[in-house]
Design a protein around this motif. Structure first.
Motif, mmCIF file in Angstrom:
data_model
loop_
_atom_site.group_PDB
_atom_site.id
_atom_site.type_symbol
_atom_site.label_atom_id
_atom_site.label_comp_id
_atom_site.label_asym_id
_atom_site.label_seq_id
_atom_site.Cartn_x
_atom_site.Cartn_y
_atom_site.Cartn_z
ATOM 1 N N ALA A 24 -93.845 -38.082 -26.434
ATOM 2 C CA ALA A 24 -92.694 -38.808 -25.963
ATOM 3 C C ALA A 24 -91.797 -37.971 -25.302
ATOM 4 O O ALA A 24 -91.254 -38.107 -24.285
ATOM 5 C CB ALA A 24 -92.158 -39.248 -27.367
ATOM 6 N N TYR A 25 -91.782 -36.514 -25.578
ATOM 7 C CA TYR A 25 -90.947 -35.760 -24.833
ATOM 8 C C TYR A 25 -91.579 -35.558 -23.391
ATOM 9 O O TYR A 25 -90.661 -35.702 -22.471
ATOM 10 C CB TYR A 25 -91.164 -34.135 -25.573
ATOM 11 N N THR A 28 -90.425 -38.329 -21.129
ATOM 12 C CA THR A 28 -89.163 -38.317 -20.789
ATOM 13 C C THR A 28 -88.772 -37.513 -19.620
ATOM 14 O O THR A 28 -88.288 -37.732 -18.665
ATOM 15 C CB THR A 28 -88.091 -38.242 -21.801
ATOM 16 N N SER A 33 -88.163 -42.909 -19.551
ATOM 17 C CA SER A 33 -87.234 -42.915 -20.734
ATOM 18 C C SER A 33 -87.523 -44.270 -21.843
ATOM 19 O O SER A 33 -86.963 -44.361 -22.888
ATOM 20 C CB SER A 33 -85.971 -43.118 -20.271
ATOM 21 N N ASP A 34 -88.169 -45.259 -21.301
ATOM 22 C CA ASP A 34 -88.212 -46.557 -22.311
ATOM 23 C C ASP A 34 -89.579 -46.238 -23.153
ATOM 24 O O ASP A 34 -90.455 -46.827 -22.733
ATOM 25 C CB ASP A 34 -88.357 -47.860 -21.436
ATOM 26 N N VAL A 35 -89.337 -45.302 -23.866
ATOM 27 C CA VAL A 35 -90.463 -44.889 -24.843
ATOM 28 C C VAL A 35 -89.867 -45.283 -26.309
ATOM 29 O O VAL A 35 -88.760 -44.972 -26.843
ATOM 30 C CB VAL A 35 -90.809 -43.437 -25.010
ATOM 31 N N ALA A 165 -86.987 -35.621 -26.823
ATOM 32 C CA ALA A 165 -87.648 -36.777 -26.435
ATOM 33 C C ALA A 165 -86.289 -37.619 -26.469
ATOM 34 O O ALA A 165 -86.030 -38.337 -25.613
ATOM 35 C CB ALA A 165 -88.422 -37.418 -27.303
ATOM 36 N N ARG A 166 -85.476 -37.698 -27.580
ATOM 37 C CA ARG A 166 -84.218 -38.548 -27.707
ATOM 38 C C ARG A 166 -83.348 -38.334 -26.687
ATOM 39 O O ARG A 166 -82.570 -39.147 -26.306
ATOM 40 C CB ARG A 166 -83.721 -38.431 -29.043
ATOM 41 N N ALA A 170 -85.686 -41.515 -25.360
ATOM 42 C CA ALA A 170 -86.817 -42.217 -26.225
ATOM 43 C C ALA A 170 -86.092 -42.592 -27.484
ATOM 44 O O ALA A 170 -85.208 -42.159 -27.896
ATOM 45 C CB ALA A 170 -87.805 -41.239 -26.058
ATOM 46 N N THR A 171 -86.631 -43.853 -28.026
ATOM 47 C CA THR A 171 -86.502 -44.429 -29.458
ATOM 48 C C THR A 171 -87.383 -44.066 -30.484
ATOM 49 O O THR A 171 -88.623 -44.178 -29.895
ATOM 50 C CB THR A 171 -86.087 -45.654 -29.256
#
Length: 278
Positions: A24-25, A28, A33-35, A165-166, A170-171
Motif C-alpha cells: 500500500a505504501y 501511493t 492513491s485509490d488503495v 500509505a495513509r 490509501a484507506t
C-alpha cells in the motif's frame, strides 16, 4: 457492527501485515492513491507481530540483493518521513561457515553483493571473537561481516508504512475479513467480505500470509503456499550480550542469534518443519 466500505477501489490489498502495508505504501509512492487495504483482525496480527525483524542485504541473487539494499535505506529513512518510530538500528551482521562448501558459497556472495554497493568483507577469528565474545569459533573456517545490516521492530515498522500509505491517500480498514475473491472470466474483479459486502477493483493483491492459498482457491487458483512452524527462544540477560552486538547467522545449522535488551534471541529453522494446518 458492519464497517462501511467503498463500492470500488483501484487496488484492494488483502492483509495488514508488513507485506500488505509495504505494498500500500509503495503504491501511493507511485501515485496510486485509490488503495483499499483490508485486515481481518488487527494490523500486524498474523505472522508480523512475532517476526524476528532481521534486515539483511545479502541474498541469493543479484536482484534480491538489490531489493534488500533498498529496504535497508527505506527503514533508515522511514521514521523521519512518517514520524512513526520503527525501532530500526544497524548493529551489522556476521555470517559464519563451518565447512568449505558453505565458505565458498559465501565468498561468491561477496563479489555479487559488492556490485550493488553492499559493504561486505571477510573477517578473521580474532575480530569475530572481539565482536561477538559469546560465539564459539573453534569449528569455523570463515566469516563475513556486513556493517550496515540491521534489525527493526516488525510491528512499529508496519505501522510506519501504514501511516505513510495513509498520508499518500490509501484507506486502511481493520476488522474486515475477506471471504472470497470475485472473478469475471479470467480476471479477478474484487472481493466479498464475510459480512456479504462487495468491493470491486481493477487489481486485487493478496498479502494474507497463510490465508492466501485459501482465498485463491475461491476463484480456482492454486497458490503453492504452506505455513510451517518456526521456533525462537529468548534467554535471560547474559554477560556479553551487549547492545550493538552484530546479528549472527549460521546457515549450515539453520540458526540465527541477535541481541535484545541484553538478552539473546536464538531462532531455529528446520529443513523438514512441522506443517501448520488451517
Amino acid at each position: 457492527m458492519t464497517v462501511e466500505l467503498p463500492d470500488r477501489a483501484q487496488v484492494i490489498v488483502i492483509g495488514g501485515g508488513i507485506i500488505g502495508a509495504s505494498i500500500a505504501y509503495h503504491l501511493t509512492k507511485r501515485d496510486v492513491s485509490d488503495v483499499l487495504l483490508l485486515e481481518q483482525g488487527q494490523l500486524t496480527g498474523g505472522t508480523t507481530w512475532h517476526a524476528a525483524g532481521l534486515v539483511s542485504q545479502l541474498k541469493s541473487t543479484h536482484s534480491l540483493t538489490k531489493l534488500a539494499t533498498y529496504s535497508t535505506r527505506l527503514f533508515e529513512e522511514l521514521e523521519d518521513e512518517t514520524g512513526q518510530a520503527t525501532g530500526y538500528r544497524a548493529p551489522g551482521s556476521i555470517s559464519v561457515a563451518s565447512d568449505p562448501e558453505r565458505w565458498e558459497e559465501m565468498r561468491r556472495g561477496i563479489s555479487m553483493a559488492s556490485t550493488v554497493g553492499v559493504d561486505i568483507r571477510e573477517i578473521g577469528m580474532d575480530e569475530l571473537n572481539e565482536k561477538v565474545p559469546l560465539l564459539r569459533t573453534d569449528d569455523l573456517i570463515g566469516a563475513l561481516f556486513i556493517p550496515k545490516d540491521g534489525q527493526t521492530s516488525p510491528v512499529d515498522t508496519t505501522m510506519a508504512l501504514v501511516k505513510g500509505a495513509r498520508n499518500g491517500g490509501a484507506t486502511v480498514i481493520e476488522g474486515v475479513a475477506v471471504k472470497r475473491l470475485l472473478k469475471k472470466g479470467d480476471t479477478c474483479i474484487g472481493v466479498q467480505t464475510e459480512e456479504g459486502q462487495t468491493v470491486l477493483a481493477e487489481s486485487v493483491v493478496m498479502a494474507a500470509g497463510m490465508w492466501t492459498r485459501h482465498l485463491a482457491e475461491t476463484i480456482g487458483v492454486n497458490v503453492p503456499l504452506q505455513a510451517c512452524e518456526h521456533f525462537y527462544i529468548v534467554t535471560e540477560p547474559l554477560d556479553g550480550a551487549e547492545r550493538g552486538m552484530p546479528i549472527v547467522r549460521d546457515p549450515r545449522n539453520y540458526t540465527y542469534f541477535k541481541e535484545e535488551t541484553g538478552k539473546i534471541m536464538a531462532g531455529f529453522f528446520e529443513p523438514k518443519a512441522k506443517v501448520w494446518n488451517l
